[in-house]
Design a protein around this motif. Structure first.
Motif, short mmCIF file in Angstrom:
data_model
loop_
_atom_site.label_atom_id
_atom_site.label_comp_id
_atom_site.label_asym_id
_atom_site.label_seq_id
_atom_site.Cartn_x
_atom_site.Cartn_y
_atom_site.Cartn_z
N SER A 1 40.75 61.72 40.78
CA SER A 1 40.88 61.06 39.48
C SER A 1 42.32 60.60 39.30
CB SER A 1 40.51 62.02 38.36
OG SER A 1 41.50 63.03 38.24
N ASP B 1 44.36 61.91 37.44
CA ASP B 1 45.18 63.13 37.39
C ASP B 1 45.44 63.69 38.79
OD1 ASP B 1 45.17 63.39 34.40
OD2 ASP B 1 43.02 63.44 34.81
N THR B 2 44.44 63.63 39.65
CA THR B 2 44.68 64.14 41.00
C THR B 2 45.63 63.22 41.75
OG1 THR B 2 42.60 63.16 41.78
CG2 THR B 2 42.55 65.46 41.15
N HIS C 1 48.99 64.20 40.75
CA HIS C 1 49.35 65.50 41.33
C HIS C 1 49.71 65.37 42.83
CE1 HIS C 1 49.00 69.98 41.63
NE2 HIS C 1 48.65 69.69 42.88
N PHE C 2 48.85 64.70 43.58
CA PHE C 2 49.00 64.71 45.04
C PHE C 2 49.76 63.50 45.58
CE2 PHE C 2 45.18 67.48 44.66
CZ PHE C 2 45.69 68.58 45.32
#
Lengths: 197, 197
Positions: free
Chosen positions: B95, B97-98, B101-102
Motif C-alpha cells: 500500500s 504506507d508500505t 516504509h520500505f
C-alpha cells in the motif's frame, strides 16, 4: 497500581483503553493462551492486522520492541515487556467450527471466537470483523523447510506476562483460551491489568 | 475455453465467479506476484481468512489439495493445480504506507491495496475489509529458528500457474503486484482465465 482482573477458564472479556494506557496480560498458572484483539475505539473499521504487523516486523516472532499495526498501517500497541518471547500471530481464534474440525469427540464449545464475539458485541463489534488475533503465549513453531506448523503447549510458566502500551484509544478483546491443544490439554484462567496513563 | 485476460503491471481487477467455476492465475513472464482476495458474493461480510486456512491446513505452504477458508470456516476455493508450490498467505497487500516504509526513496504508489480497493469498490467492498491476501507466487520463506521472514523473488517461471475452483459464488480481487521486492525488482503483468462450470 490498578486492580488485576481474572478471566475465568474458557471465557473472554472486552474493555476500553486510552492512548498511553498500559495493558499487562498475565498467565497465572502457566501454559495458558490469551487471544488479544484491538479495534480503534473511535472507528471500529480500524482493526489489528497480522499481515501489516508481520510485514513491518519482518519476523513472525514478536516480542519487546515490536509494534502491532492496524489494517490502516497505524500503530495500535507497542510491546514493552515480555517474559516469554513466544506468541502466535498466524491463527484465528478457536471456534465451534475449529472444535468440530480438531476435536470431533469433545463437547462443542464456542471457543475464543464465540467468547470474543459475545464480549465485543456491547462495544459494537460484529463477529465477521474478528481477524487473526495476537495470541499471547501461544506456541506455534513453523518448520522453515516444509512450512508445517504445530500448536504446542505454551512456554509460559506461572506469573509470566507480556505488557503493551496503547498508541490510540482502543477497544480490546481478551480471552482465556478454550482449545485443548493451545494450553497443553488443560483450561486455566488469564489475568490482566490496565494501568492508566 | 474462455479468454485469457491480462492485468497490466502494477494494477488490479475484480470479477465474479459462480460456485464450480475454475480460475487460473498465470505468471506470463515469470517472477511476478498476484494478490488474490475472495468475498462471498451474496454476503460480503464473509471473506477469505489466512488464519482459518493455516489453522486447518497445519502448514504455511499451501498448494494443490489445500482449501482456502473464509472467516466463517467455510471453503471458498480449492487449489486444484499448482506448478510452483510457493505462495504467501502471511502478508497484507502492499500500500502507500508500505511504500513509505520500505521504499522511501521511490515514487509513492497505491500498491496492490489501492488497486484492490479501487477494483472492488464497484462490487461494494470497503477498503477496511481487505485482509491478508493469498499472494500467488510470492516467495516469503520463514526461518524456523528465529522466525525471521524474507520477501524474495518468486520461484515462478514464464507460464507457471495456479488453478482454483470456487466452492461458493464469489467476488474476486486480483492484482499484478506493485512492490519491487515481491517481483525481483521489475513490474510485469499477470494473466487469468475463468472457466465456467
Amino acid at each position: 497500581m490498578s486492580d488485576t482482573i481474572e478471566i475465568p477458564p474458557r471465557s473472554g472479556d472486552a474493555f476500553r483503553m486510552r492512548s498511553g494506557d498500559s495493558l499487562t496480560v498475565i498467565d497465572p498458572c502457566g501454559r495458558q493462551v490469551a487471544d488479544l484483539l484491538a479495534f480503534n475505539a473511535e472507528d471500529l473499521g480500524e482493526v489489528i492486522s497480522s499481515g501489516r504487523t508481520l510485514d513491518y516486523a519482518e519476523t513472525i516472532r514478536l516480542t519487546t520492541g515490536h509494534r502491532l499495526y492496524s489494517n490502516r498501517s497505524r500503530v495500535m500497541l507497542d510491546i514493552v515487556e515480555d517474559t516469554v518471547g513466544m506468541h502466535d500471530f498466524l491463527l484465528t481464534p478457536c471456534s465451534v467450527d475449529t472444535f468440530d474440525h480438531f476435536y470431533p469427540d469433545l463437547p462443542r464449545h464456542r471457543g475464543c471466537f464465540g467468547n470474543l464475539a459475545a464480549a465485543l458485541e456491547p462495544h459494537g463489534v460484529q463477529p465477521d470483523r474478528i481477524p487473526v488475533a495476537f495470541n499471547c503465549f501461544m506456541n506455534v513453531p513453523v518448520d522453515g523447510e516444509t512450512g508445517r506448523l504445530q500448536v504446542l503447549p505454551p512456554l509460559s510458566g506461572p506469573g509470566d506476562h507480556i505488557r503493551f502500551v496503547a498508541r490510540m484509544d482502543l477497544v480490546i478483546g481478551l480471552t482465556a483460551c478454550s482449545a485443548p491443544a493451545s494450553n497443553g490439554g488443560s483450561f486455566k484462567p488469564i489475568r490482566y491489568r490496565v494501568d492508566r496513563a
